[in-house]
Design a protein around this motif. Structure first.
Motif, PDB file in Angstrom:
ATOM      1  N   PRO A   1       1.213  -1.249  -0.217  1.00  0.00           N
ATOM      2  CA  PRO A   1      -0.065   0.125   0.099  1.00  0.00           C
ATOM      3  C   PRO A   1       0.586   1.235   0.163  1.00  0.00           C
ATOM      4  O   PRO A   1       0.762   2.606  -0.391  1.00  0.00           O
ATOM      5  CB  PRO A   1      -0.710  -0.042   1.347  1.00  0.00           C
ATOM      6  CG  PRO A   1      -0.764  -1.678   1.707  1.00  0.00           C
ATOM      7  CD  PRO A   1       0.686  -2.263   1.426  1.00  0.00           C
ATOM      8  N   ALA A   2       2.007   1.084   0.952  1.00  0.00           N
ATOM      9  CA  ALA A   2       2.702   2.711   0.473  1.00  0.00           C
ATOM     10  C   ALA A   2       3.723   2.922  -0.781  1.00  0.00           C
ATOM     11  O   ALA A   2       4.413   3.857  -0.612  1.00  0.00           O
ATOM     12  CB  ALA A   2       3.653   2.518   1.560  1.00  0.00           C
ATOM     13  N   ALA A   3       3.684   1.889  -1.343  1.00  0.00           N
ATOM     14  CA  ALA A   3       4.801   1.610  -2.917  1.00  0.00           C
ATOM     15  C   ALA A   3       4.014   2.753  -4.018  1.00  0.00           C
ATOM     16  O   ALA A   3       2.708   2.977  -3.999  1.00  0.00           O
ATOM     17  CB  ALA A   3       4.821   0.681  -3.781  1.00  0.00           C
ATOM     18  N   GLY A   4       4.993   2.934  -4.583  1.00  0.00           N
ATOM     19  CA  GLY A   4       4.643   4.533  -5.805  1.00  0.00           C
ATOM     20  C   GLY A   4       4.925   5.950  -5.650  1.00  0.00           C
ATOM     21  O   GLY A   4       6.250   5.947  -4.888  1.00  0.00           O
ATOM     22  N   LEU A   5       5.156   6.279  -6.623  1.00  0.00           N
ATOM     23  CA  LEU A   5       5.873   7.847  -6.641  1.00  0.00           C
ATOM     24  C   LEU A   5       5.297   8.637  -5.797  1.00  0.00           C
ATOM     25  O   LEU A   5       4.306   7.978  -5.203  1.00  0.00           O
ATOM     26  CB  LEU A   5       5.727   8.310  -8.544  1.00  0.00           C
ATOM     27  CG  LEU A   5       6.479   6.849  -9.602  1.00  0.00           C
ATOM     28  CD1 LEU A   5       6.336   7.376 -11.154  1.00  0.00           C
ATOM     29  CD2 LEU A   5       7.838   6.575  -8.955  1.00  0.00           C
ATOM     30  N   PRO A   6       6.242   9.615  -5.804  1.00  0.00           N
ATOM     31  CA  PRO A   6       5.709  10.737  -4.988  1.00  0.00           C
ATOM     32  C   PRO A   6       4.917  11.928  -5.955  1.00  0.00           C
ATOM     33  O   PRO A   6       4.566  11.832  -7.181  1.00  0.00           O
ATOM     34  CB  PRO A   6       7.057  11.905  -5.434  1.00  0.00           C
ATOM     35  CG  PRO A   6       8.423  10.748  -4.867  1.00  0.00           C
ATOM     36  CD  PRO A   6       7.342   9.717  -6.019  1.00  0.00           C
ATOM     37  N   GLU A   7       3.948  12.488  -4.410  1.00  0.00           N
ATOM     38  CA  GLU A   7       2.992  12.869  -5.903  1.00  0.00           C
ATOM     39  C   GLU A   7       3.306  14.546  -6.562  1.00  0.00           C
ATOM     40  O   GLU A   7       4.604  15.087  -6.196  1.00  0.00           O
ATOM     41  CB  GLU A   7       1.970  13.825  -4.352  1.00  0.00           C
ATOM     42  CG  GLU A   7       1.075  12.569  -3.914  1.00  0.00           C
ATOM     43  CD  GLU A   7       1.915  11.992  -2.820  1.00  0.00           C
ATOM     44  OE1 GLU A   7       2.904  12.687  -2.072  1.00  0.00           O
ATOM     45  OE2 GLU A   7       1.830  11.027  -2.067  1.00  0.00           O
TER      46      GLU A   7
END
Length: 455
Positions: free
Chosen positions: A108-114
């Protein structure tokens, strides 16, 4: 001095080429089905020359290049890298990262910055100063440093050598959310390690100078002489009686205390609950006369960066204000794990400075010794005895016994121990003898009391 004839870093042309490669990789990732992707392409070269007893021991020339690709399938993440920048290798690397992402577990915490956190416009921080020096010229400077050390006194009987290192590189980072940026950088250093005395009484010490610009390095003779003086001052070292004493950390070692604070307040340690400073935000962690300031935007400084390793804007901020912790060191991932926002510290801190509101301009090292009165000046730490879960601190040490503000004799075969929480709160003074290595700086640090195990 002699110059290298190859023009390695044509920065504008290579930056343009790297930006095209980043764009190609991102397009291929989208075509493969990735929901998001990030690509970093970098290239660097370095020269390292070591000498001993005025003769060249090693010459090492490095030339590295890398393309690192991270792709996301929703909240699944995969990464791959290559040193081959050909179109076919680019496609294979993206496909390998995509294959990994498809079969990893969701996070759930994975991903690129906003996107609003990206440094889309940033200043030139004067970080690139290549040094046109060849192996012969580098050896000449290293030999000068070692020769100065050996000539300082007949008490300098040998040498572990001297070395000169220089490197430069550049990179481009881009992602599918609109960030694209990069810059060149450089680092140079010169070090020497002389030996004093003979037989069982021999002592070794060292000194070095480092900077982004070659003309920012100290003179080789100055480095050599000071290294020799440090080695000579260690002769006749002996233990002291076990007890609890005030301890003064010499400025180059005191930087490690700042590093310990960063480690304990970094997102990775916090979300894993592996820090003695859990839930410390907004609470006193240092003595109330202390501040810790972070400034990523100092031109030419070794800890400066216009964006972190995710492309996020770093912050000029007061991390500790009058002893109270006001911020952590977070990447996008660790921030999400904690339910917080990134602080722009993916990849580390930026130009941290420990300061005391009690420090006066005249508080040099002799003044700090007088403040301590009687106790231990520590100039070398041995081993890695720090438990960041509990804060327990136990290190082998070398230093000098101080009585009535005056150094009496060198001290060896001792251990200093305490708890970092108590040590941080027990800092009674910070010197004006500021010394910075890398991304951190401080003056000498006086702690009111630590356990010293000796005789």
């Amino acid at each position: 001095m002699n110059q290298r004839t190859d023009d390695f870093l044509d920065v504008p042309a290579q930056q343009a080429q790297f930006r095209e490669l980043v764009g190609d990789a991102l397009r291929h990732a989208r075509k493969a089905g990735a929901t998001d992707a990030a690509v970093e392409i970098s290239e660097s070269r370095g020269l390292s020359v070591s000498v001993r007893r005025r003769a060249i021991e090693t010459i090492e020339q490095t030339r590295d290049r890398s393309m690192a690709v991270t792709v996301f399938a929703g909240q699944r993440r995969g990464s791959a890298s290559t040193s081959d920048f050909s179109p076919e290798a680019l496609r294979r690397t993206v496909d390998a990262a995509w294959h990994i992402a498809r079969y990893t577990a969701e996070d759930p915490a994975a991903g690129l910055p906003e996107p609003e956190r990206f440094a889309l416009h940033y200043p030139d921080l004067d970080l690139h100063h290549p040094w046109a020096i060849d192996a012969e010229g580098a050896a000449r400077l290293a030999i000068q440093a070692e020769r100065a050390a050996l000539a300082t006194s007949q008490g300098i009987t040998n040498s572990e050598g001297a070395s000169l290192d220089t490197m430069e590189g550049h990179f481009v980072l881009g992602n599918s959310r609109g960030f694209l940026g990069g810059y060149p950088y450089s680092r140079h250093s010169l070090s020497v390690a002389p030996i004093a005395g003979r037989g069982d009484g021999m002592q070794r010490d060292y000194w070095y100078t480092s900077a982004r610009r070659a003309d920012g390095l100290a003179a080789p003779a100055e480095v050599g002489r000071y290294a020799a003086e440090r080695a000579l001052s260690r002769l006749g070292a002996r233990p002291v009686k076990t007890g609890r004493y005030p301890v003064l950390f010499e400025a180059p070692l005191a930087v490690g205390l700042v590093g310990a604070l960063v480690q304990a307040t970094s997102g990775g340690a916090l979300y894993r609950k592996a820090s003695f400073l859990l839930d410390a935000l907004g609470k006193p962690v240092l003595a109330d006369h202390l501040d810790v300031v972070e400034n990523p935007y100092i031109p030419g400084a070794q800890g400066s960066a216009p964006f972190d390793s995710e492309g996020v804007r770093p912050q000029a901020r007061r991390v500790v204000d009058q002893g109270v912790l006001t911020g952590y060191f977070l990447s996008t991932y660790t921030a999400r794990k904690l339910g917080m926002a990134t602080t722009g510290n993916a990849g580390g801190s930026h130009n941290l400075s420990l300061r005391s509101r009690l420090t006066r301009p005249e508080d040099d090292l002799p003044a700090m010794l007088r403040k301590m009165g009687t106790g231990l000046l520590v100039t070398e730490l041995i081993g890695q005895g720090v438990n960041y879960v509990t804060g327990d601190y136990s290190r082998g040490a070398f230093g000098y016994w101080v009585q009535d503000g005056v150094i009496r004799h060198p001290v060896q075969e001792i251990t200093i121990a305490g708890n970092l929480a108590d040590m941080f709160r027990g800092i009674v003074a910070v010197g004006a003898d500021v010394y910075g290595r890398g991304a951190k700086s401080t003056g000498s640090v006086l702690i009111d009391g630590m356990a010293v195990a000796g005789l």
